[in-house]
Scaffold this motif. Structure first.
Motif, PDB file in Angstrom:
ATOM      1  N   GLY A  90     -10.183 -65.473 -17.294  1.00 39.78           N
ATOM      2  CA  GLY A  90     -10.992 -66.005 -18.378  1.00 39.78           C
ATOM      3  C   GLY A  90     -10.553 -67.389 -18.798  1.00 39.78           C
ATOM      4  N   SER A  91      -9.267 -67.690 -18.625  1.00 39.98           N
ATOM      5  CA  SER A  91      -8.713 -69.004 -18.924  1.00 39.98           C
ATOM      6  C   SER A  91      -7.415 -69.142 -18.154  1.00 39.98           C
ATOM      7  CB  SER A  91      -8.462 -69.160 -20.439  1.00 39.98           C
ATOM      8  OG  SER A  91      -7.404 -68.310 -20.854  1.00 39.98           O
ATOM      9  N   SER A  92      -6.773 -70.308 -18.291  1.00 34.54           N
ATOM     10  CA  SER A  92      -5.526 -70.522 -17.564  1.00 34.54           C
ATOM     11  C   SER A  92      -4.428 -69.581 -18.035  1.00 34.54           C
ATOM     12  CB  SER A  92      -5.050 -71.971 -17.753  1.00 34.54           C
ATOM     13  OG  SER A  92      -4.798 -72.249 -19.122  1.00 34.54           O
ATOM     14  N   ALA A  93      -4.565 -69.027 -19.255  1.00 33.42           N
ATOM     15  CA  ALA A  93      -3.530 -68.146 -19.797  1.00 33.42           C
ATOM     16  C   ALA A  93      -3.720 -66.687 -19.400  1.00 33.42           C
ATOM     17  CB  ALA A  93      -3.501 -68.263 -21.331  1.00 33.42           C
ATOM     18  N   SER A  94      -4.754 -66.372 -18.638  1.00 37.98           N
ATOM     19  CA  SER A  94      -4.983 -64.971 -18.267  1.00 37.98           C
ATOM     20  C   SER A  94      -5.023 -64.779 -16.759  1.00 37.98           C
ATOM     21  CB  SER A  94      -6.297 -64.474 -18.889  1.00 37.98           C
ATOM     22  OG  SER A  94      -7.394 -65.222 -18.419  1.00 37.98           O
ATOM     23  N   GLN A  95      -4.377 -65.709 -16.039  1.00 37.61           N
ATOM     24  CA  GLN A  95      -4.412 -65.628 -14.577  1.00 37.61           C
ATOM     25  C   GLN A  95      -3.577 -64.464 -14.064  1.00 37.61           C
ATOM     26  OE1 GLN A  95      -2.960 -69.549 -13.945  1.00 37.61           O
ATOM     27  NE2 GLN A  95      -4.918 -70.525 -14.332  1.00 37.61           N
ATOM     28  N   ALA A  96      -2.367 -64.275 -14.629  1.00 34.35           N
ATOM     29  CA  ALA A  96      -1.490 -63.210 -14.142  1.00 34.35           C
ATOM     30  C   ALA A  96      -2.061 -61.832 -14.438  1.00 34.35           C
ATOM     31  CB  ALA A  96      -0.094 -63.348 -14.761  1.00 34.35           C
ATOM     32  N   THR A  97      -2.868 -61.714 -15.492  1.00 38.10           N
ATOM     33  CA  THR A  97      -3.458 -60.427 -15.854  1.00 38.10           C
ATOM     34  C   THR A  97      -4.341 -59.884 -14.738  1.00 38.10           C
ATOM     35  OG1 THR A  97      -3.453 -61.158 -18.158  1.00 38.10           O
ATOM     36  CG2 THR A  97      -4.764 -59.210 -17.644  1.00 38.10           C
ATOM     37  N   VAL A  98      -4.933 -60.789 -13.950  1.00 34.56           N
ATOM     38  CA  VAL A  98      -5.826 -60.372 -12.872  1.00 34.56           C
ATOM     39  C   VAL A  98      -5.090 -59.504 -11.851  1.00 34.56           C
ATOM     40  CG1 VAL A  98      -7.257 -61.210 -10.963  1.00 34.56           C
ATOM     41  CG2 VAL A  98      -7.307 -62.389 -13.159  1.00 34.56           C
ATOM     42  N   LEU A  99      -3.808 -59.809 -11.598  1.00 40.44           N
ATOM     43  CA  LEU A  99      -3.075 -59.173 -10.505  1.00 40.44           C
ATOM     44  C   LEU A  99      -3.061 -57.651 -10.624  1.00 40.44           C
ATOM     45  CD1 LEU A  99      -0.009 -61.544 -10.002  1.00 40.44           C
ATOM     46  CD2 LEU A  99      -2.183 -61.512  -8.793  1.00 40.44           C
ATOM     47  N   ASP A 100      -2.887 -57.129 -11.842  1.00 34.27           N
ATOM     48  CA  ASP A 100      -2.857 -55.677 -12.033  1.00 34.27           C
ATOM     49  C   ASP A 100      -4.038 -55.161 -12.838  1.00 34.27           C
ATOM     50  OD1 ASP A 100      -0.229 -54.467 -10.948  1.00 34.27           O
ATOM     51  OD2 ASP A 100       0.426 -56.300 -11.918  1.00 34.27           O
ATOM     52  N   ASP A 301      -0.427 -51.748 -11.861  1.00 35.45           N
ATOM     53  CA  ASP A 301       0.640 -51.300 -12.756  1.00 35.45           C
ATOM     54  C   ASP A 301       0.331 -51.804 -14.157  1.00 35.45           C
ATOM     55  OD1 ASP A 301       3.132 -51.007 -14.214  1.00 35.45           O
ATOM     56  OD2 ASP A 301       4.109 -50.724 -12.272  1.00 35.45           O
ATOM     57  N   ILE A 302       0.281 -50.904 -15.126  1.00 33.79           N
ATOM     58  CA  ILE A 302      -0.105 -51.277 -16.487  1.00 33.79           C
ATOM     59  C   ILE A 302       0.876 -52.269 -17.097  1.00 33.79           C
ATOM     60  CG2 ILE A 302       1.132 -49.441 -17.711  1.00 33.79           C
ATOM     61  CD1 ILE A 302      -2.483 -50.645 -18.395  1.00 33.79           C
ATOM     62  N   ARG A 303       2.139 -52.257 -16.631  1.00 29.94           N
ATOM     63  CA  ARG A 303       3.119 -53.217 -17.145  1.00 29.94           C
ATOM     64  C   ARG A 303       2.757 -54.644 -16.747  1.00 29.94           C
ATOM     65  NH1 ARG A 303       8.204 -50.116 -14.668  1.00 29.94           N
ATOM     66  NH2 ARG A 303       6.653 -50.099 -12.977  1.00 29.94           N
ATOM     67  N   GLY A 304       2.043 -54.789 -15.624  1.00 30.67           N
ATOM     68  CA  GLY A 304       1.583 -56.103 -15.205  1.00 30.67           C
ATOM     69  C   GLY A 304       0.472 -56.648 -16.082  1.00 30.67           C
ATOM     70  N   VAL A 305      -0.101 -55.805 -16.933  1.00 30.45           N
ATOM     71  CA  VAL A 305      -1.088 -56.235 -17.927  1.00 30.45           C
ATOM     72  C   VAL A 305      -0.408 -56.483 -19.270  1.00 30.45           C
ATOM     73  CG1 VAL A 305      -3.155 -55.553 -19.210  1.00 30.45           C
ATOM     74  CG2 VAL A 305      -2.963 -55.014 -16.773  1.00 30.45           C
ATOM     75  N   ILE A 306       0.490 -55.591 -19.654  1.00 30.38           N
ATOM     76  CA  ILE A 306       1.145 -55.674 -20.963  1.00 30.38           C
ATOM     77  C   ILE A 306       1.992 -56.937 -21.076  1.00 30.38           C
ATOM     78  CG2 ILE A 306       2.909 -54.591 -22.408  1.00 30.38           C
ATOM     79  CD1 ILE A 306       1.832 -51.873 -21.442  1.00 30.38           C
TER      80      ILE A 306
END
Length: 671
Positions: A90-100, A301-306
């Motif tokens: 959604g933005s540059s700050a939510s790129q890692a959230t995509v992985l999990d 892995d839910i930790r990759g979102v948290i």
């Protein structure tokens, strides 16, 4: 005690101001606007704040602050929708959230992922506001302690996250990061203005590529094309799975991870210039390195979102520290926020804290309250919005293509934005196909500009001090902070390389013949070679040293990988090709035929402008590809065009013109 005697009354006055009905109304308006913008991929806080800036002049200061803070506080929360549901940051700050987050959605657990993300965002936002409340009086020496060497080391620490995201073949991660760094150097050099891999004959390249276009191209285009080829819902089972209560339990079970990542967000946010482009990767890397069972990271892995979501919102609290105390923006959105403060008649800095402490704390508490309201709304709506994953993707794809093209066009308002989007999207497709780390590529691009800038400035100052005396130069470079960050960087690389095989962007991989992967590597090596030669021809040393160094390091990695490819059998991981087996190979629709739809939209936009092109594209796609009736195709097209016209009108944006607009005078929105 003197601090408490001043701070406590100011806190009380701030709460009194904030809870007045008019201020609450503006705060809620900002939250709703932020939610609406954050859901749309690629727009982000800068676009949202730019939208409200014209209304700031003449507004009551507290009301204007409530509107702006409500907006910027909730965007890092709402941009999670597209990251989790669609696999599009959604933005540059939510790129890692995509992985999990996206793999969880594909498993039918979108509701769980969204709920955990929103609770983490709420906690991170409150944590950041609490730290900001306490740090107002003590942050000055902390910020002043970070000079150029320290900021350069923080940037290198961010790039060390490439080690943990390198994938099965670490060399591929290094090459991907090097390509991202080289892409970031295209255009005029920040120091001397020398042109690198660009020419004035193509003005678009002189200014380089924007993060919005690169992020959408590397992630959005490949994922949309991949899902469109399958012609089925994102969640294969068509079920949302466990809901927000389960997500809340996930967060509670990982509350200490959330707290530590929120602390990371505050610290990184405090450092001017880093902002949200790196904090999520650092938090994600920490989550992987600090846990024992790492096998599921990258697979849902839910930790990759948290972890990244906790740091994203906490970063906003940290970013306000240099913004309020020194008037130095901690990120791009904070730079626009400073402009809004100026329109409200405020001058951030030490004087504002001394004379208007109640206003300062109003900003802090607005941030906290906006996080509560925004996260609450997102949690309530998560199960409903998550139902997007159960819709046949062929019906969603055209609207996503439309939003991606519109978001990309906002970069420079040029047709070149769409050409760049397709070109970088093709790179993203190939990186995904041959199992090169796209996160590593994106980290390289994000940090390229500031890595070069900090390196050049630190080198110049260090050289001057070394000429004065060796001790003076050494004292400038070697400080307790730089040494500490260096140790953390080395540990991150060592641990990351050991664990990188457990962090896989593609869960199942297949190898086929040597031909396609080897040809791709030859093309990559040739490009790196051209970049090295181009950098070597630049006369100014400060403009060529960074791309030359990166190019040589990347070339070494390319040559080593090519040697490995020549020596190893075709079953080696170096020859991974997702088109050789699995879901991609068995997809009912081909890769290039599917991509041709987006290319067709680009060509039509160049001829007739985006609005007319969308009308033709929508009707054709829904009729031929989605196999809807003519009536349904026209109705879907009308709905999509009506939405984009409404959005453009609200944001005050134009659409990409084509050749038709150059020869005819058409009314808006066709002009």
């Amino acid at each position: 005690m003197d601090i408490l005697n001043v701070a406590l009354p100011a806190l009380g006055e701030a709460l009194t101001l904030l809870f007045q009905p008019q201020q609450l109304m503006f705060l809620c308006a900002g939250v709703l606007l932020g939610l609406s913008i954050g859901v749309l991929p690629g727009l982000g806080g800068i676009a949202g704040l730019s939208l409200v800036l014209p209304f700031m002049f003449g507004m009551d200061p507290v009301a204007g602050l409530a509107l702006m803070v409500g907006l910027i506080a909730v965007i890092p929360t709402s941009d999670t929708f597209s990251s989790v549901l669609l696999g599009i940051p959604g933005s540059s700050a939510s790129q890692a959230t995509v992985l999990d987050g996206f793999p969880l959605a594909r498993k039918g657990e979108a509701g769980r992922a969204l709920a955990a993300a929103f609770v983490s965002s709420l906690y991170g936002g409150l944590f950041g506001a609490m730290i900001l409340t306490c740090i107002i009086f003590v942050a000055r020496p902390l910020i002043l302690a970070f000079g150029l060497p320290e900021m350069m080391m923080i940037t290198i620490l961010g790039m060390s996250m490439v080690a943990i995201l390198a994938g099965r073949v670490p060399l591929k991660g290094v090459i991907a990061c090097g390509l991202g760094l080289l892409l970031g150097t295209i255009g005029s050099a920040p120091a001397g203005g020398s042109l690198r891999m660009s020419t004035y004959d193509i003005p678009y390249l002189v200014d380089g590529f924007s993060l919005v276009i690169v992020g959408l191209g590397i992630y959005a285009i490949p994922e949309v094309v991949s899902l469109l080829r399958q012609d089925k819902p994102i969640a294969g089972a068509g079920k949302l799975g466990r809901g927000w209560l389960h997500g809340l339990r996930d967060w509670w079970n990982n509350k200490w991870l959330s707290t530590k990542c929120a602390a990371i967000g505050v610290v990184v946010g405090v450092i001017p210039g880093l902002g949200g482009s790196v904090v999520d990767w650092i938090a994600y890397g920490y989550a992987v390195q600090s846990t024992k069972d790492r096998e599921k990271f990258g697979q849902g892995d839910i930790r990759g979102v948290i972890a990244p979501e906790s740091s994203n919102n906490a970063k906003e609290g940290g970013g306000l520290v240099p913004t309020l105390i020194f008037g130095i923006p901690g990120s791009g959105s904070m730079a626009v926020f400073l402009g809004g403060l100026a329109l409200l008649g405020m001058s951030p800095g030490p004087a504002m804290i001394r004379q208007d402490l109640d206003i300062t704390y109003t900003i802090v508490w607005s941030l906290a309250l906006a996080n509560v309201i925004g996260a609450g709304l997102c949690v309530l709506l998560s199960n409903q919005i998550a139902k997007l994953t159960t819709i046949r993707f062929t019906l969603l794809a055209p609207f996503l293509f439309m939003m991606i093209a519109f978001a990309a066009f906002q970069s420079r308002q040029s047709l070149g934005d769409l050409v760049a989007l397709v070109g970088i999207g093709l790179i993203g497709i190939l990186l995904r196909r041959f199992d090169f780390s796209r996160p590593a590529f994106l980290i390289g691009f994000v940090l390229s500009h500031q890595a070069e800038q900090f390196t050049n400035m630190a080198t110049q100052i260090a050289s001057a001090r070394f000429r004065r005396s060796f001790e003076a130069g050494l004292d400038y470079i070697v400080s307790p902070i730089t040494v500490t960050i260096l140790v953390l960087t080395v540990l991150s690389i060592v641990i990351g390389i050991r664990q990188s095989k457990n962090i896989r962007e593609n869960i199942e991989t297949y190898t086929g013949t040597k031909r396609a992967p080897f040809l791709f590597m030859l093309v990559v090596t040739a490009y790196v070679g051209v970049a090295i030669v181009d950098a070597a021809t630049i006369s100014r040393f400060g403009d060529k040293v960074f791309p030359l160094t990166v190019g040589i390091a990347t070339m070494i990695a390319c040559l080593v990988l090519l040697v490995r490819m020549m020596r190893r059998p075709e079953t080696d991981d170096a020859f991974i090709d997702l088109e050789s087996g699995g879901a991609d190979a068995e997809a009912p629709h081909g890769l290039w035929r599917t991509l041709s739809w987006f290319l067709g939209l680009l060509i039509l936009s160049g001829l007739f402008g985006l609005v007319i092109a969308l009308a033709i594209f929508f009707v054709t796609f829904f009729r031929l590809r989605a196999r809807l009736s003519w009536l349904s195709a026209v109705l879907y097209a009308a709905a999509g065009i009506g939405f984009i016209l409404f959005l453009a009108n609200v944001l005050g944006r134009d659409f990409p013109p084509g050749l038709l607009q150059e020869y005819t005078n058409l009314p808006w929105p066709l002009r």
